[in-house]
Every structure is written in C-alpha cells, then in structure tokens.
Write an enzyme that holds these catalytic residues in place. Sequence first.
Site, short mmCIF file in Angstrom:
data_model
loop_
_atom_site.label_atom_id
_atom_site.label_comp_id
_atom_site.label_asym_id
_atom_site.label_seq_id
_atom_site.Cartn_x
_atom_site.Cartn_y
_atom_site.Cartn_z
N ASN A 33 14.34 -60.41 -91.90
CA ASN A 33 12.87 -59.72 -91.75
C ASN A 33 12.83 -59.43 -90.13
O ASN A 33 11.98 -58.64 -89.55
CB ASN A 33 11.59 -60.73 -91.91
CG ASN A 33 11.60 -61.86 -91.21
OD1 ASN A 33 12.40 -62.21 -90.27
ND2 ASN A 33 10.77 -62.59 -91.67
N LEU A 34 14.06 -59.65 -89.42
CA LEU A 34 14.12 -59.38 -87.92
C LEU A 34 13.00 -59.74 -86.98
O LEU A 34 12.82 -59.36 -85.91
CB LEU A 34 14.17 -57.81 -87.78
CG LEU A 34 15.54 -57.08 -88.85
CD1 LEU A 34 15.75 -55.71 -88.23
CD2 LEU A 34 16.73 -57.82 -88.13
N GLY A 37 15.64 -61.93 -85.56
CA GLY A 37 17.00 -61.81 -85.59
C GLY A 37 17.34 -60.32 -85.00
O GLY A 37 16.08 -59.49 -84.78
N SER A 78 13.53 -72.89 -86.28
CA SER A 78 14.10 -74.09 -85.98
C SER A 78 13.90 -74.80 -84.71
O SER A 78 14.74 -75.54 -84.25
CB SER A 78 15.73 -73.58 -86.19
OG SER A 78 16.01 -72.57 -85.41
N TYR A 142 9.60 -79.80 -88.31
CA TYR A 142 10.99 -79.27 -88.56
C TYR A 142 11.71 -79.88 -89.60
O TYR A 142 12.16 -79.48 -90.65
CB TYR A 142 11.68 -78.77 -87.25
CG TYR A 142 12.97 -78.26 -87.28
CD1 TYR A 142 13.30 -77.08 -88.18
CD2 TYR A 142 14.17 -78.89 -86.88
CE1 TYR A 142 14.60 -76.64 -88.42
CE2 TYR A 142 15.26 -78.38 -86.88
CZ TYR A 142 15.66 -77.21 -87.83
OH TYR A 142 17.06 -76.76 -87.96
N LYS A 146 12.68 -79.29 -94.01
CA LYS A 146 14.12 -79.23 -94.25
C LYS A 146 14.54 -80.17 -95.21
O LYS A 146 14.76 -79.96 -96.19
CB LYS A 146 15.00 -79.37 -92.91
CG LYS A 146 14.94 -77.91 -92.05
CD LYS A 146 15.66 -76.86 -92.72
CE LYS A 146 15.84 -75.73 -91.83
NZ LYS A 146 16.67 -74.69 -92.40
N HIS A 190 16.70 -73.60 -75.91
CA HIS A 190 17.66 -74.34 -76.27
C HIS A 190 18.40 -74.86 -74.95
O HIS A 190 18.56 -74.06 -74.05
CB HIS A 190 18.70 -73.77 -77.47
CG HIS A 190 18.23 -73.87 -78.80
ND1 HIS A 190 17.89 -72.70 -79.33
CD2 HIS A 190 18.06 -74.87 -79.51
CE1 HIS A 190 17.40 -72.97 -80.41
NE2 HIS A 190 17.30 -74.09 -80.57
N ASP A 286 11.39 -85.53 -80.20
CA ASP A 286 12.92 -85.76 -79.83
C ASP A 286 13.40 -87.02 -80.24
O ASP A 286 12.99 -87.89 -79.57
CB ASP A 286 13.14 -85.52 -78.51
CG ASP A 286 13.43 -84.07 -78.45
OD1 ASP A 286 13.97 -83.43 -79.40
OD2 ASP A 286 13.41 -83.58 -77.05
N1 UDP Z 1 16.35 -80.31 -73.46
C1 UDP Z 1 16.01 -80.48 -72.25
N2 UDP Z 1 15.56 -79.37 -71.57
C2 UDP Z 1 15.35 -78.06 -72.24
C3 UDP Z 1 15.67 -77.97 -73.26
C4 UDP Z 1 16.04 -79.01 -74.31
O1 UDP Z 1 16.16 -81.65 -71.86
O2 UDP Z 1 14.86 -77.31 -71.45
C5 UDP Z 1 16.87 -81.57 -74.37
C6 UDP Z 1 16.03 -81.81 -75.69
O3 UDP Z 1 14.88 -82.56 -75.22
C7 UDP Z 1 17.15 -82.39 -76.61
C8 UDP Z 1 18.32 -81.51 -76.00
O4 UDP Z 1 18.14 -81.02 -74.77
O5 UDP Z 1 17.38 -83.64 -76.43
C9 UDP Z 1 18.74 -80.52 -77.03
O6 UDP Z 1 17.74 -79.68 -77.46
P1 UDP Z 1 17.71 -78.25 -77.89
O7 UDP Z 1 16.35 -77.52 -78.03
O8 UDP Z 1 18.83 -77.57 -77.56
O9 UDP Z 1 18.06 -78.44 -79.64
P2 UDP Z 1 17.46 -79.41 -80.74
O10 UDP Z 1 18.00 -80.81 -80.42
O11 UDP Z 1 15.64 -79.22 -80.46
O12 UDP Z 1 18.10 -78.77 -81.84
#
Ligand code: UDP
Length: 340
Positions: A33-34, A37, A78, A142, A146, A190, A286
């Site tokens: 659906n862009l 993306g 995600s 999340y 899933k 990320h 987390d």
């Molecule tokens: N993280 C962080 N600072 C950021 C973004 C992410 O310290 O600005 C940490 C986050 O808490 C996790 C890890 O990096 O422990 C990976 O996070 P990301 O969002 O990349 O992927 P996720 O694990 O959420 O799929």
Amino acid sequence: MPTVIIAGGAGYIGSHMVRLAQDRGYQAVVVDNLATGHADAVHPNAILRVGDIGDAAFMAPLLREFQPRCVMHFAAASLVGESMTDPAKYWRNNLVQTLSLLDTMRACGVNQFIFSSTAAVYGDPQQVPMTEAHRRLPINPYGQSKLAVENALADYDQAYGLRYTTLRYFNAAGAHPDGSLGERHEPETHLIPLVLQVASGRRKEIGRFGKDFDTQDGSCVRDYVHVQDLAAAHLLALQRLEAGGASAIYNLGNGEGHSVTEVIDAARRVTGHGIPVRDDPRRAGDPPVLVADATRARSDLGWQPQHPDIDTIIAHAWQWEQKAQRRLEAPAVAPQSALV
Ligand code: UDP
C-alpha cells in the site's frame, strides 16, 4: 515462470526478497500500500500492485489472476516502541489485515504462505540462545500481534490445509552489497541506520536506550542478521514448501549477540568517524537480550548466512547511508519551467 506474491515487497526486507526471487527465476508480484514502502525499491521486472492486503476486493482478483505458488508476507508494522504507544495500529495491521489475507487466500485456493515473524514473540529470555521451543511471552504489542498470527496459522493448517513457514527474524540489518537497496524508514528508529546517520553528520548523537540491563556492559544485546541472509532463508523456505514440506517455524539469527555499545564501537571502526553517545532511559518493551539458536533453519533448510559478521553488516549499511547522504547533498534540479 512460477509466480510468488510478495506482500510488502516495496519495504526494506521485502525489496531484497523481490530482487532475489527475480534473480532466481520467479515472477514476483508485489502487493504494497506504499504506506511505508517505496515504489522505486521494487525490482523493475517485478509487477507492483498498490493496495491493502486486507482488502478482499483488491486481493481476490489479483490472486485469481496470478495463481501464485505462495504468498510471502512482509507487510506489517514492526516498531517495538510505537507498538507500546499505538497498539491498535499493531493489532489492526498485523493481525486483522493478515487474517483477512489468509481468508482471501482460502477463497482463491492459494495454500502456501511464508510469514515474517519476530524474536519479539519470546519476551524476556529464559535461556540464551533461544530455540523455537522457548516460552512465548511477548512483552510488547508488536510481539503479541505476531504471535497471534502464528497461532492462527497452526489452526488454519489443521483445519484448512494451509501450509506455512513462519520465520522468526532477530534483528534485520545491513543492505544489499551492491548498494542498490537498503533501509529507508521515515522516521528512522532502528539502531544501526541511526548510528550511521550520526557518522555521516545527519544527526548529532545517538541515544543509547538503557545502561542498566543485566548484560555485559549494561546495554541491550541483539542478534543482527543480514537482510540478504533473511531473503535467502525465504527462498529456501519457498523451495521446501514447493517440494511438499510440512508447516514449520524457524529462528533466523546468527547466534551471536552484540550490545548497543558494541554496535556503536563497530560503526566507529567501520566508518572511521567518532560517534557521540547520549545515555537515554530504557525504551519500553525492550527485553535485555535476544539471541537466536538457528540450528533448525540450518539443518532443515540448509540455511547458511553469508554475512554473519557485524562489521560486514554495518559496512553494507554504511555504503547505503553514504549514498543516501549524497542524494541529500545533490543540488536540486530546477524544474524545466523555471528555466524558461
Ligand atoms: N536502540 C538504542 N537507540 C536507538 C534505537 C535503538 O539504543 O536510537 C536500541 C534498542 O533499545 C534495542 C536495539 O537498539 O535494544 C535495537 O533496536 P532496534 O530499534 O534497531 O530494533 P528492535 O530490537 O526494536 O527490533
């Protein structure tokens, strides 16, 4: 040419999958659906249809037209952090839309499915690394959304004969080694792309979310897996389903954890740039450690990650970030009319 539908094929992981499927002799039909993306990330020989996977009036004619071998489903929200503040988006996008897609597939006689799941279904680790049998107790919406689909798939297999492969990704990272595809989230959340945006000067510093976890240096530990290796696992899963393989669930990770601090150090090494760090509070949702035991994917699928090394993963992402940076710096081309 066998056809596969790739839902979310204009996204980060999906676009790498489309490329690989095309390269290996499949006709990829991208459904996207862009919303997040990018149409220009879709391989030129793939077919792009813009719409919602949950819209049966859109999906049913498409499934009947292409009669795909299989549907691969990458189209999802995600972000762990966002799922804590906007859970409705996750339940709607990831569960409701997916159930609707599955029902349309049933109505159209398409009964092979590859589902992008996540290590977030496990929650806090009881043991590390985690096998597929690890307790599933997600600590964010999340992961909950899933897991709900995973459970539905088991029932659909039993009752309707849907054959599926669920792939539980750990942390997808990296970019296409030839520099043509990569991560383009807006806004970016990320870790690796953000760290590299600091290295390239797009951002001032990286916030490290938590220094008080029970890990070697107090920051969160994750298992980063190259996006090309994820795509390769999907292709193997597809071939296994095509050969009549039964429904199965596989972890996809390298079995090696890297803390946030280690990732930042690796990015300093790879880029040659100093990367200032600010210590921020933990991000809600987390778990401290997520590391895969992917023995089953290796033995059943013959999956062999080609880029397990964190420096290589970051180097490919860095190549992509530098390209993005060049695009941003390029002088805007004046529209024709302005030249008259
Ligand atoms: N993280 C962080 N600072 C950021 C973004 C992410 O310290 O600005 C940490 C986050 O808490 C996790 C890890 O990096 O422990 C990976 O996070 P990301 O969002 O990349 O992927 P996720 O694990 O959420 O799929």
